[in-house]
Design a protein around this motif. Structure first.
Motif, PDB file in Angstrom:
ATOM      1  N   GLY A 213       0.797  -1.219   0.000  1.00 50.27           N
ATOM      2  CA  GLY A 213       0.000   0.000   0.000  1.00 50.27           C
ATOM      3  C   GLY A 213       0.828   1.267   0.000  1.00 50.27           C
ATOM      4  N   ILE A 214       2.047   1.203   0.541  1.00 54.87           N
ATOM      5  CA  ILE A 214       2.920   2.379   0.583  1.00 54.87           C
ATOM      6  C   ILE A 214       3.237   2.873  -0.828  1.00 54.87           C
ATOM      7  N   LEU A 215       3.544   1.931  -1.732  1.00 56.09           N
ATOM      8  CA  LEU A 215       3.940   2.314  -3.093  1.00 56.09           C
ATOM      9  C   LEU A 215       2.760   2.412  -4.045  1.00 56.09           C
ATOM     10  N   GLU A 216       1.531   2.358  -3.516  1.00 59.12           N
ATOM     11  CA  GLU A 216       0.360   2.688  -4.336  1.00 59.12           C
ATOM     12  C   GLU A 216       0.430   4.150  -4.762  1.00 59.12           C
ATOM     13  N   HIS A 217       1.002   4.982  -3.913  1.00 56.43           N
ATOM     14  CA  HIS A 217       0.973   6.423  -4.142  1.00 56.43           C
ATOM     15  C   HIS A 217       2.336   7.079  -4.166  1.00 56.43           C
ATOM     16  N   LEU A 218       3.358   6.419  -3.652  1.00 53.66           N
ATOM     17  CA  LEU A 218       4.708   6.965  -3.646  1.00 53.66           C
ATOM     18  C   LEU A 218       5.614   6.144  -4.558  1.00 53.66           C
ATOM     19  N   THR A 219       6.573   6.800  -5.176  1.00 55.67           N
ATOM     20  CA  THR A 219       7.598   6.077  -5.907  1.00 55.67           C
ATOM     21  C   THR A 219       8.692   5.658  -4.925  1.00 55.67           C
ATOM     22  N   VAL A 220       9.553   4.761  -5.357  1.00 54.07           N
ATOM     23  CA  VAL A 220      10.671   4.343  -4.508  1.00 54.07           C
ATOM     24  C   VAL A 220      11.583   5.533  -4.214  1.00 54.07           C
ATOM     25  N   ASP A 221      11.800   6.388  -5.209  1.00 53.32           N
ATOM     26  CA  ASP A 221      12.634   7.573  -4.994  1.00 53.32           C
ATOM     27  C   ASP A 221      12.013   8.506  -3.971  1.00 53.32           C
TER      28      ASP A 221
ATOM     29  N   ASN B 220      -2.048   8.938   2.173  1.00 55.50           N
ATOM     30  CA  ASN B 220      -3.486   9.160   2.358  1.00 55.50           C
ATOM     31  C   ASN B 220      -3.976  10.379   1.581  1.00 55.50           C
ATOM     32  N   LYS B 221      -3.163  11.411   1.501  1.00 54.61           N
ATOM     33  CA  LYS B 221      -3.531  12.596   0.720  1.00 54.61           C
ATOM     34  C   LYS B 221      -3.714  12.242  -0.750  1.00 54.61           C
ATOM     35  N   ARG B 222      -2.946  11.261  -1.215  1.00 53.61           N
ATOM     36  CA  ARG B 222      -3.011  10.870  -2.626  1.00 53.61           C
ATOM     37  C   ARG B 222      -4.044   9.781  -2.893  1.00 53.61           C
ATOM     38  N   GLY B 223      -4.822   9.421  -1.885  1.00 56.36           N
ATOM     39  CA  GLY B 223      -5.897   8.454  -2.101  1.00 56.36           C
ATOM     40  C   GLY B 223      -6.055   7.427  -1.004  1.00 56.36           C
ATOM     41  N   GLY B 224      -4.957   6.947  -0.452  1.00 55.23           N
ATOM     42  CA  GLY B 224      -5.012   5.958   0.619  1.00 55.23           C
ATOM     43  C   GLY B 224      -5.845   4.745   0.261  1.00 55.23           C
ATOM     44  N   TYR B 225      -5.586   4.161  -0.925  1.00 57.09           N
ATOM     45  CA  TYR B 225      -6.440   3.096  -1.448  1.00 57.09           C
ATOM     46  C   TYR B 225      -6.280   1.757  -0.733  1.00 57.09           C
ATOM     47  N   ASP B 226      -5.194   1.594   0.017  1.00 57.37           N
ATOM     48  CA  ASP B 226      -4.922   0.285   0.617  1.00 57.37           C
ATOM     49  C   ASP B 226      -4.394   0.469   2.035  1.00 57.37           C
ATOM     50  N   ASN B 227      -4.362  -0.619   2.795  1.00 60.06           N
ATOM     51  CA  ASN B 227      -3.671  -0.603   4.085  1.00 60.06           C
ATOM     52  C   ASN B 227      -2.201  -0.288   3.841  1.00 60.06           C
ATOM     53  N   MET B 228      -1.571   0.369   4.814  1.00 64.30           N
ATOM     54  CA  MET B 228      -0.176   0.775   4.647  1.00 64.30           C
ATOM     55  C   MET B 228       0.586   0.527   5.937  1.00 64.30           C
ATOM     56  N   THR B 229       1.713  -0.140   5.836  1.00 67.46           N
ATOM     57  CA  THR B 229       2.577  -0.368   6.995  1.00 67.46           C
ATOM     58  C   THR B 229       4.032  -0.179   6.591  1.00 67.46           C
ATOM     59  N   ILE B 230       4.775   0.504   7.445  1.00 67.38           N
ATOM     60  CA  ILE B 230       6.205   0.679   7.218  1.00 67.38           C
ATOM     61  C   ILE B 230       6.925   0.456   8.543  1.00 67.38           C
ATOM     62  N   MET B 231       8.018  -0.299   8.490  1.00 70.49           N
ATOM     63  CA  MET B 231       8.872  -0.524   9.659  1.00 70.49           C
ATOM     64  C   MET B 231      10.319  -0.307   9.246  1.00 70.49           C
ATOM     65  N   THR B 232      11.039   0.499   9.996  1.00 68.33           N
ATOM     66  CA  THR B 232      12.444   0.746   9.701  1.00 68.33           C
ATOM     67  C   THR B 232      13.319   0.205  10.820  1.00 68.33           C
ATOM     68  N   VAL B 233      14.476  -0.308  10.431  1.00 70.91           N
ATOM     69  CA  VAL B 233      15.450  -0.864  11.371  1.00 70.91           C
ATOM     70  C   VAL B 233      16.777  -0.171  11.106  1.00 70.91           C
ATOM     71  N   LYS B 234      17.151   0.759  11.989  1.00 74.30           N
ATOM     72  CA  LYS B 234      18.418   1.481  11.845  1.00 74.30           C
ATOM     73  C   LYS B 234      19.481   0.747  12.652  1.00 74.30           C
ATOM     74  N   VAL B 235      20.579   0.433  11.993  1.00 71.10           N
ATOM     75  CA  VAL B 235      21.667  -0.304  12.646  1.00 71.10           C
ATOM     76  C   VAL B 235      22.655   0.726  13.225  1.00 71.10           C
ATOM     77  N   ASN B 236      22.673   0.821  14.546  1.00 73.45           N
ATOM     78  CA  ASN B 236      23.553   1.764  15.217  1.00 73.45           C
ATOM     79  C   ASN B 236      24.878   1.142  15.646  1.00 73.45           C
ATOM     80  N   GLY B 237      24.922  -0.180  15.671  1.00 73.30           N
ATOM     81  CA  GLY B 237      26.156  -0.860  16.052  1.00 73.30           C
ATOM     82  C   GLY B 237      26.064  -2.343  15.726  1.00 73.30           C
ATOM     83  N   ILE B 238      27.195  -2.992  15.591  1.00 71.33           N
ATOM     84  CA  ILE B 238      27.258  -4.414  15.294  1.00 71.33           C
ATOM     85  C   ILE B 238      27.527  -5.170  16.592  1.00 71.33           C
TER      86      ILE B 238
END
Length: 272
Positions: free
Chosen positions: A222-230, A253-271
């Motif tokens: 759903g995220i890329l229904e309305h946004l490009t990868v760039d 959502n401003k561009r339509g919100g046609y589908d469910n949308m979920t995003i999760m980010t994992v920032k690696v701060n250390g190994i």
């Protein structure tokens, strides 16, 4: 978890003082049902072990799933898939190499979803996508089925690490349509492979190296229904905080919100 701003649900992770893992990962997420759908059939979860031996031996697991639209009980399928995969991976007592442990957990999860979909009339033919990212020390491993996506943002370059098991994804790989045409294709929601299709599912498997400052991004389609990868990359570079994720959802959502949308980010701060 806290509920903020209407139907948007935030899950900001590993921020507590004194958590031994806070110096290694910052995980944040945002999910929303969109403007059209009545229910949110997306589901996501993660586990970063607090025990030093567990995290060194088994790593940290981050999972996202999307109930396949048009099938019954999609929200059940996605939640079951994520939770069962976590349990199967961490509670497997057999001695296996890490890759085989993850693949085995994925396979048992596939069997579980298929059994539910064929033994309960209220869940008949339920299906979902399932994409899992395992980070152990300086390596990552991915198991994946469906058209949810995992990206890696490194040094301002973003690469999709997974392959879409969708009709338009296959057409793009064959060179029959462009990525731009795929976004508006009438059959863009046709999934070729999903959890629940068969009792035995062979997921795609990927692996690679992890570097400090890497950001992994797991999203449902759903995220890329309305946004490009760039555009997604630009949002993440500009603001990778929970407010930045909120802005991504709000713009979709401003561009339509046609589908469910979920995003999760994992920032690696250390190994570890």
């Amino acid at each position: 978890m806290c509920l903020l701003g209407g139907d948007i649900l935030y899950n900001s992770i590993i921020k507590s003082k004194g958590d031994m893992n806070s110096k290694f990962f910052l995980v944040q997420s945002c999910t929303d049902k969109g403007k059209i759908r009545d229910n949110n059939e997306d589901y996501h979860k993660y586990h970063v072990p607090n025990d030093k031996n567990l995290i060194e031996n088994f790593g940290s697991l981050f999972i996202i799933s999307d109930g396949v639209g048009g099938n019954s009980a999609g929200e059940v399928a996605s939640a079951e898939a994520v939770n069962v995969l976590l349990q199967e991976y961490y509670f497997d007592t057999s001695a296996k190499k890490l890759q085989e442990r993850l693949k085995g957990a994925f396979q048992r999860t596939a069997m579980h979803i298929y059994d539910l979909s064929t033994s309960n009339t209220s869940m008949n033919s339920m299906k979902c996508t399932l994409s899992a990212l395992l980070i152990k020390q300086d390596k990552f491993f991915i198991t994946h089925i469906g058209d949810s996506k995992i990206f890696l943002l490194r040094s301002n370059k973003m690469v999709q690490l997974t392959k879409d098991h969708s009709l338009v994804g296959k057409l793009v790989r064959l060179g029959l349509i462009s990525p731009q045409e795929a976004r508006n294709h009438p059959n863009r929601h046709v999934i070729l492979k999903a959890m629940g299709d068969q009792p035995i599912m062979l997921p795609d498997f990927y692996s690679g190296r992890v570097m400090v400052n890497d950001m992994f991004c797991l999203i449902t389609d759903g995220i890329l229904e309305h946004l490009t990868v760039d555009e997604l990359k630009t949002f993440l570079i500009k603001d990778g905080t929970e407010i930045g994720l909120k802005n991504i959802i709000n713009e979709s959502n401003k561009r339509g919100g046609y589908d469910n949308m979920t995003i999760m980010t994992v920032k690696v701060n250390g190994i570890i």
